[in-house]
Motif scaffolding. Structure first.
Motif, PDB file in Angstrom:
ATOM      1  N   GLY A   1       2.455  -2.081   2.513  1.00  0.00           N
ATOM      2  CA  GLY A   1       1.708  -3.273   2.165  1.00  0.00           C
ATOM      3  C   GLY A   1       1.764  -4.281   3.295  1.00  0.00           C
ATOM      4  O   GLY A   1       2.566  -4.175   4.209  1.00  0.00           O
ATOM      5  N   MET A   2       0.891  -5.292   3.251  1.00  0.00           N
ATOM      6  CA  MET A   2       0.835  -6.282   4.329  1.00  0.00           C
ATOM      7  C   MET A   2       2.166  -6.957   4.556  1.00  0.00           C
ATOM      8  O   MET A   2       2.559  -7.224   5.685  1.00  0.00           O
ATOM      9  N   SER A   3       2.893  -7.248   3.497  1.00  0.00           N
ATOM     10  CA  SER A   3       4.166  -7.937   3.644  1.00  0.00           C
ATOM     11  C   SER A   3       5.217  -7.058   4.278  1.00  0.00           C
ATOM     12  O   SER A   3       6.241  -7.547   4.749  1.00  0.00           O
TER      13      SER A   3
ATOM     14  N   GLN B   1      -2.150   2.041  -3.150  1.00  0.00           N
ATOM     15  CA  GLN B   1      -2.335   0.651  -2.743  1.00  0.00           C
ATOM     16  C   GLN B   1      -1.796   0.427  -1.338  1.00  0.00           C
ATOM     17  O   GLN B   1      -2.449  -0.195  -0.489  1.00  0.00           O
ATOM     18  N   LYS B   2      -0.606   0.939  -1.067  1.00  0.00           N
ATOM     19  CA  LYS B   2      -0.002   0.720   0.240  1.00  0.00           C
ATOM     20  C   LYS B   2      -0.708   1.522   1.330  1.00  0.00           C
ATOM     21  O   LYS B   2      -0.786   1.099   2.483  1.00  0.00           O
TER      22      LYS B   2
ATOM     23  N   ASN C   1      -3.967   2.152   1.423  1.00  0.00           N
ATOM     24  CA  ASN C   1      -5.178   1.405   1.749  1.00  0.00           C
ATOM     25  C   ASN C   1      -4.858   0.158   2.568  1.00  0.00           C
ATOM     26  O   ASN C   1      -5.601  -0.219   3.483  1.00  0.00           O
ATOM     27  N   THR C   2      -3.755  -0.482   2.250  1.00  0.00           N
ATOM     28  CA  THR C   2      -3.363  -1.676   2.988  1.00  0.00           C
ATOM     29  C   THR C   2      -3.022  -1.337   4.432  1.00  0.00           C
ATOM     30  O   THR C   2      -3.370  -2.069   5.368  1.00  0.00           O
TER      31      THR C   2
ATOM     32  N   ALA D   1      -6.178  -0.737   6.370  1.00  0.00           N
ATOM     33  CA  ALA D   1      -6.891  -1.999   6.606  1.00  0.00           C
ATOM     34  C   ALA D   1      -6.208  -2.845   7.676  1.00  0.00           C
ATOM     35  O   ALA D   1      -6.872  -3.493   8.493  1.00  0.00           O
ATOM     36  N   SER D   2      -4.881  -2.846   7.699  1.00  0.00           N
ATOM     37  CA  SER D   2      -4.136  -3.702   8.627  1.00  0.00           C
ATOM     38  C   SER D   2      -3.939  -3.069   9.994  1.00  0.00           C
ATOM     39  O   SER D   2      -3.749  -3.765  10.989  1.00  0.00           O
TER      40      SER D   2
END
Length: 547
Positions: free
Chosen positions: A16-18, A99-100, A102-103, A106-107
């Motif tokens: 994830g982004m974080s 979810q992670k 895809n993140t 994207a990032s």
């Protein structure tokens, strides 16, 4: 132990982004770790020397179910940290795989190492230029070449001819952890009846339900994996992998699973067991931890899934510690009357093993990471990560490099099983030939009551019922291709009809559901997918034959 390999596992899980800032490294090993200066080996004036140059890298186990234990807080990884100067920072999935993933896409941010299923998702990352080719390190660090061999390495190469995947549990010999295990105490109390055919199974489960109303007669594991065992036993030379791939080999082609008479008979039988509450009622939705809790507490009469020797080992130790008559015994796979029991396959293996580690372009020291994985897959690395540091459960080695067990190994089975379960979460480059050979040689020389339950179960049952599925490796298309999108639609149809069939009111409804699934799959392009996969399958056969 060889962890089970199945394509029912969720796709590659990403950060994830974080978490992205932590992916390049840090000091804590937690999801919020700060970036580290992982530059060892990048300066040509200071060449990387494995075991001398400190190495830190971030690692992501890309499965919803996977949780890595804290690095350096157990005897094995503490030894590696102190003696090989390697620190691995875990990035946990938190059960949010898609979810992670895809993140991350994207990032554009990645962990240093991603561990997960080989094939389509790896190729997607490779085509995006996000993976490091491993070829420059193969000769410098020779363990992978020695143990896997050129044939296996070539099978792992991508379309560009380069190697990006470091295999886990690769093998030239049968392997697997799946099978049926019987609760000893309940079985003996019920008179130890014959358990060979599905008729025997049905009669036994009915007896369990009658005599033990609080016990689950047949625990089929996470995602109902034990149901696939029913398919494997319903006809000769069927195997669990065909259900996972949703293909049925016929001649030189791959045909529909939904219209397969054997699969239909399987789902009718599974529906009957489910309707009569003879198998787990939350089979499709339960978690791995929920399965473990039931098995560990002996609240089941028969247990069957792909991880039977993994989960069963700890459970057997716990139950036998409370009652010497308790625990579990693995039995030969059950089958339909008239089916040759020697042609029932509840496990599968291929020379490529289970899954793979890939090194991303985010890594500042890809050579150091490869060096660690190569050490891990060698004899010393395997001894440490599987049995712990020397002096604990083993002291010295024999002429084949196998560890010589200590009295502590023989006498502390329950504690050893717990530690080995922890070490299993760090086993990313498993060398099946070495581990299995060493285990079998040592364990079978011990007194029967001192032998490791998993090893005995594997050598006597699981490995003998494992199908060589090398030719079916990597036949599935990339997710974003036309065939890949068809594959996802067919997978969704398969998952839904499997669940609906269990809850169907009778046999006629099961058949009607499968008829509808076949129609929906064909509308979704199933035939085109099967033709694509048939082509890949036939290409694999040519590679295996050296053509």
């Amino acid at each position: 132990m060889s962890i089970s390999k199945k394509s029912f596992l969720l796709p590659v899980c990403m950060l994830g982004m974080s978490i992205m800032l932590a992916a390049c490294g840090g000091n804590s090993g937690e999801d919020g770790a700060k970036p580290s200066n992982n530059t060892a080996g990048t300066d040509s004036s200071q060449p990387f020397v494995f075991g001398e140059t400190p190495l830190t890298f971030s690692f992501f186990g890309n499965y919803d179910w996977y949780t890595m234990n804290p690095w350096g807080q157990d005897p094995a990884t503490k030894w590696i940290q102190e003696n090989k100067k390697v620190t691995v920072q875990s990035i946990q999935s938190g059960g949010a795989a898609l979810q992670k993933f895809n993140t991350m896409i994207a990032s554009g941010e990645f962990p240093d190492v991603i561990w997960g299923d080989r094939g389509a998702e790896v190729e997607k990352l490779r085509k995006a230029g996000k993976l490091v080719a491993l070829d420059p390190y193969l000769d410098k660090y020779p363990n992978l070449k020695k143990w896997a061999g050129e044939k296996t390495i070539n099978m792992l190469r991508s379309e560009d001819g380069k190697l990006y995947q470091f295999p886990n549990w690769y093998t030239k010999n049968p392997m697997g952890n799946g099978g049926y295990a019987v609760n000893n105490k309940i079985y003996k109390e019920l008179g130890s009846p014959k358990l060979e055919t599905f008729d025997d199974l049905y009669a036994y489960l009915k007896l369990v339900k009658e005599k033990y109303p609080d016990i689950i007669p047949f625990e089929v594991g996470m995602l109902g994996q034990g149901i696939d065992f029913l398919y494997a036993g319903m006809a000769e030379d069927r195997n669990v992998g065909q259900v996972s791939l949703r293909v049925v080999p016929q001649g030189n082609g791959l045909k529909s699973l939904f219209s397969d008479p054997v699969y239909r008979e399987t789902m009718v039988f599974a529906n009957k067991l489910f309707r009569e509450k003879l198998i787990t009622q939350d089979a499709i939705t339960q978690t791995r931890d929920q399965v473990k809790e039931k098995v560990n507490n002996g609240r089941i009469a028969i247990y069957g899934d792909f991880d039977t020797t993994v989960i069963g080992t700890e459970a057997n130790s716990m139950l036998r510690a409370k009652d010497p008559e308790g625990g579990y015994t693995m039995i030969w796979p059950l089958h339909k009357a008239g089916v040759d029991p020697k042609k029932v396959w509840v496990n599968e293996f291929d020379s490529l093993g289970w899954n793979v580690s890939v090194i991303t372009t985010q890594a500042e020291n890809p050579e150091g990471i490869f060096a660690y994985l190569d050490w891990l897959t060698g004899e010393e690395g395997e001894r440490i990560i599987f049995w712990g540091p020397e002096g604990m459960y083993w002291q010295g080695i024999n002429e084949k490099g196998a560890p010589i067990y200590t009295e502590k190994y023989k006498n502390e089975a329950e504690e050893r099983s717990k530690l080995m379960a922890i070490w299993d979460t760090f086993q990313w480059a498993g060398n099946t030939a070495f581990i299995d050979g060493a285990k079998a040689e040592n364990e079978m020389s011990l007194p029967e009551d001192k032998r490791d339950w998993a090893t005995v179960s594997q050598t006597t049952i699981a490995w003998k019922t494992s199908f060589d599925a090398t030719e079916f490796g990597n036949i599935q298309p990339l997710p974003d291709s036309e065939e890949g999108m068809i594959m996802q639609r067919v997978a969704d149809i398969a998952d839904k009809v499997r669940a609906k069939a269990l809850f169907a009111k009778d046999e006629q409804e099961v058949i009607a559901l499968l008829d509808k699934a076949e129609q929906d799959a064909q509308k979704a392009g199933y035939d085109k997918l099967l033709k694509f996969e048939t082509g890949k399958w036939q290409d694999n056969i040519k590679k295996i034959k050296g053509n």
